[in-house]
Scaffold this motif. Sequence first.
Motif, short mmCIF file in Angstrom:
data_model
loop_
_atom_site.label_atom_id
_atom_site.label_comp_id
_atom_site.label_asym_id
_atom_site.label_seq_id
_atom_site.Cartn_x
_atom_site.Cartn_y
_atom_site.Cartn_z
N LEU A 75 0.83 -1.21 0.00
CA LEU A 75 0.00 0.00 0.00
C LEU A 75 0.86 1.26 0.00
O LEU A 75 0.52 2.26 -0.63
N ALA A 76 2.01 1.20 0.72
CA ALA A 76 2.92 2.35 0.75
C ALA A 76 3.47 2.64 -0.64
O ALA A 76 3.57 3.80 -1.06
N ILE A 77 3.83 1.60 -1.37
CA ILE A 77 4.34 1.77 -2.74
C ILE A 77 3.23 2.31 -3.64
O ILE A 77 3.46 3.20 -4.48
N LEU A 78 2.02 1.81 -3.47
CA LEU A 78 0.89 2.29 -4.27
C LEU A 78 0.65 3.78 -4.03
O LEU A 78 0.48 4.56 -4.98
N LEU A 79 0.65 4.20 -2.77
CA LEU A 79 0.44 5.61 -2.45
C LEU A 79 1.56 6.47 -3.02
O LEU A 79 1.32 7.56 -3.56
N ASN A 80 2.79 5.98 -2.92
CA ASN A 80 3.92 6.72 -3.46
C ASN A 80 3.75 6.96 -4.96
O ASN A 80 3.95 8.08 -5.45
N GLN A 81 3.37 5.92 -5.68
CA GLN A 81 3.30 6.03 -7.14
C GLN A 81 2.07 6.82 -7.59
O GLN A 81 2.12 7.53 -8.59
N VAL A 82 0.97 6.71 -6.85
CA VAL A 82 -0.22 7.47 -7.20
C VAL A 82 0.01 8.96 -6.98
O VAL A 82 -0.32 9.81 -7.83
N ILE A 83 0.61 9.31 -5.83
CA ILE A 83 0.83 10.73 -5.52
C ILE A 83 1.90 11.33 -6.42
O ILE A 83 1.76 12.46 -6.91
N SER A 84 2.99 10.57 -6.67
CA SER A 84 4.09 11.10 -7.48
C SER A 84 3.81 10.97 -8.98
O SER A 84 4.50 11.61 -9.78
N GLN A 85 2.82 10.15 -9.34
CA GLN A 85 2.50 9.88 -10.74
C GLN A 85 3.70 9.28 -11.48
O GLN A 85 3.88 9.47 -12.69
N ASP A 86 4.51 8.54 -10.73
CA ASP A 86 5.69 7.87 -11.29
C ASP A 86 5.48 6.37 -11.10
O ASP A 86 5.81 5.81 -10.06
N PHE A 87 4.94 5.72 -12.11
CA PHE A 87 4.52 4.33 -11.97
C PHE A 87 5.63 3.37 -12.42
O PHE A 87 6.21 3.54 -13.50
N ALA A 88 5.90 2.38 -11.58
CA ALA A 88 6.89 1.35 -11.88
C ALA A 88 6.34 0.03 -11.35
O ALA A 88 6.53 -0.32 -10.19
N PRO A 89 5.61 -0.72 -12.19
CA PRO A 89 4.94 -1.94 -11.74
C PRO A 89 5.85 -2.96 -11.07
O PRO A 89 5.42 -3.67 -10.16
N ARG A 90 7.12 -3.04 -11.49
CA ARG A 90 7.99 -4.07 -10.92
C ARG A 90 8.29 -3.83 -9.45
O ARG A 90 8.73 -4.75 -8.75
N SER A 91 8.05 -2.61 -8.96
CA SER A 91 8.27 -2.33 -7.54
C SER A 91 7.31 -3.13 -6.66
O SER A 91 7.57 -3.31 -5.47
N PHE A 92 6.21 -3.60 -7.24
CA PHE A 92 5.21 -4.32 -6.47
C PHE A 92 5.51 -5.81 -6.33
O PHE A 92 4.83 -6.52 -5.58
N ASP A 93 6.49 -6.30 -7.07
CA ASP A 93 6.73 -7.74 -7.15
C ASP A 93 6.85 -8.39 -5.77
O ASP A 93 5.98 -9.17 -5.35
N TYR A 94 7.90 -8.08 -5.04
CA TYR A 94 8.11 -8.73 -3.75
C TYR A 94 7.14 -8.27 -2.66
O TYR A 94 6.61 -9.09 -1.91
N PRO A 95 6.86 -6.96 -2.54
CA PRO A 95 5.88 -6.54 -1.53
C PRO A 95 4.50 -7.15 -1.72
O PRO A 95 3.76 -7.34 -0.75
N SER A 96 4.15 -7.48 -2.97
CA SER A 96 2.83 -8.08 -3.20
C SER A 96 2.72 -9.46 -2.56
O SER A 96 1.61 -9.95 -2.31
N ARG A 97 3.87 -10.11 -2.31
CA ARG A 97 3.83 -11.42 -1.64
C ARG A 97 3.17 -11.27 -0.27
O ARG A 97 2.31 -12.05 0.12
N MET A 98 3.62 -10.25 0.48
CA MET A 98 3.02 -10.00 1.79
C MET A 98 1.59 -9.48 1.64
O MET A 98 0.71 -9.80 2.45
#
Length: 423
Positions: A75-98
């Motif tokens: 969720l922290a990564i999602l908020l970062n990318q939504v607010i900054s409008q800088d999207f990088a889908p691969r950042s979700f790979d490992y955190p999505s496990r949790m």
Amino acid sequence: MKNPILSLRWIVFPILFSTSVLLLISRKAGNLGFYSLLLTALISLALRSRHDGMGFKQFICKFWKLHLAMAGMMLAILLNQVISQDFAPRSFDYPSRMGLFVLIAWACLHCTAQMYRWLQWSYVIGALACIVKMYIITDGGTTRGDYVDFMPIIEFADMTLLMGFFSLVSIKYTPEAAGARGLLNLLKILAFIGSLYAAYISSTRGAWLAIPFLAAVAAVTMFDGFGRKKKALFALLAVVVIAVLFCLSPQVQNRIQAAQQDISTYSKDSGSDTSVGTRFGLWKTSFALFLDHPLIGIGRENFQPVLQALGREGKISPIIARQIHSHNEIFYNMATLGSFGLAGLLALYLVPGFYFARKLRSADKELQAVAAMGLMVCVGFVIFGLTDVTFMWGASDNFYVIFTAILFSHIYRREHELALRAS
């Protein structure tokens, strides 16, 4: 509906057993285990399976705090990318496990209480396999590489240590196997001692630092028949004994002296590029980045480019500029994800930690042991994260989510079993 559940339980159990044994041994075991459990959970949802009359929506509502905490980093990564409008889908790979813990735990709940008791042997076998692997890759402690196949040796030593402590506290519910309980417990003790040896020959100071804390949890759990003061005394004694044994080793003394020398050098010259000096420099730089971007941080994908830019400007040393993370879980998440990252990480540590810590007060020995294992995972990763960014590696993310799900589900099943006996 009973037949699908019956069939799924005999699918889930082999997945859990094999994954527990092989997660740190084989590159593909962790990912195969994770995605197999995820697929099983989706099949279970399609079949509208229920656990003891509890549907999936009820499961989410009942344990929503735990599910939300495990999804905190995602969720922290999602908020970062939504607010900054800088999207990088691969950042979700490992955190999505949790973040998918809710589904992994739902799949794990298909196993019975007895199956979870069988899983104790996967911890022992897994620990023994890791010990052998550590001995081979270090040539008996004579060499120390940076990586072990698919993960750094630091993470491998950390999680091997946890497997050894799992083996130790599982003594509390070793089955009475035709009078062979003593031999089975001896095997568990050997697995535990071997994990300490593996940590020793790995020369991993982060793992050494965690040993006293894990030993304290184990001592409190193992001596459950004593009062609080005696428990505290035995816990302190266990910590002192292990610390003394380690400190008597020339190898440990050399590593400690090297760290002390690095700290002394850094105090005189903050630009020193020693091992410890580089870490201090990274922590200082990461905290400065957090102060500049306190809400959402600079983003996961921007950490290394920002360091390289600072290096070109001469603000940090070339060695620090080449690093890919902060060598500290908290500082890294503060720098890259800001306050959201800090909150997400603390939730990931503390909420499951408090859940397992509360279960330690149970009068049932099996529940005490399993709760101790869960608490060890949380406490261990907090300590490991002081000197490295543990969750940057897929094996660590898989270990954390899968074992948290296993231990949570074991507690749920055991409590249900005890409730049925009492009724």
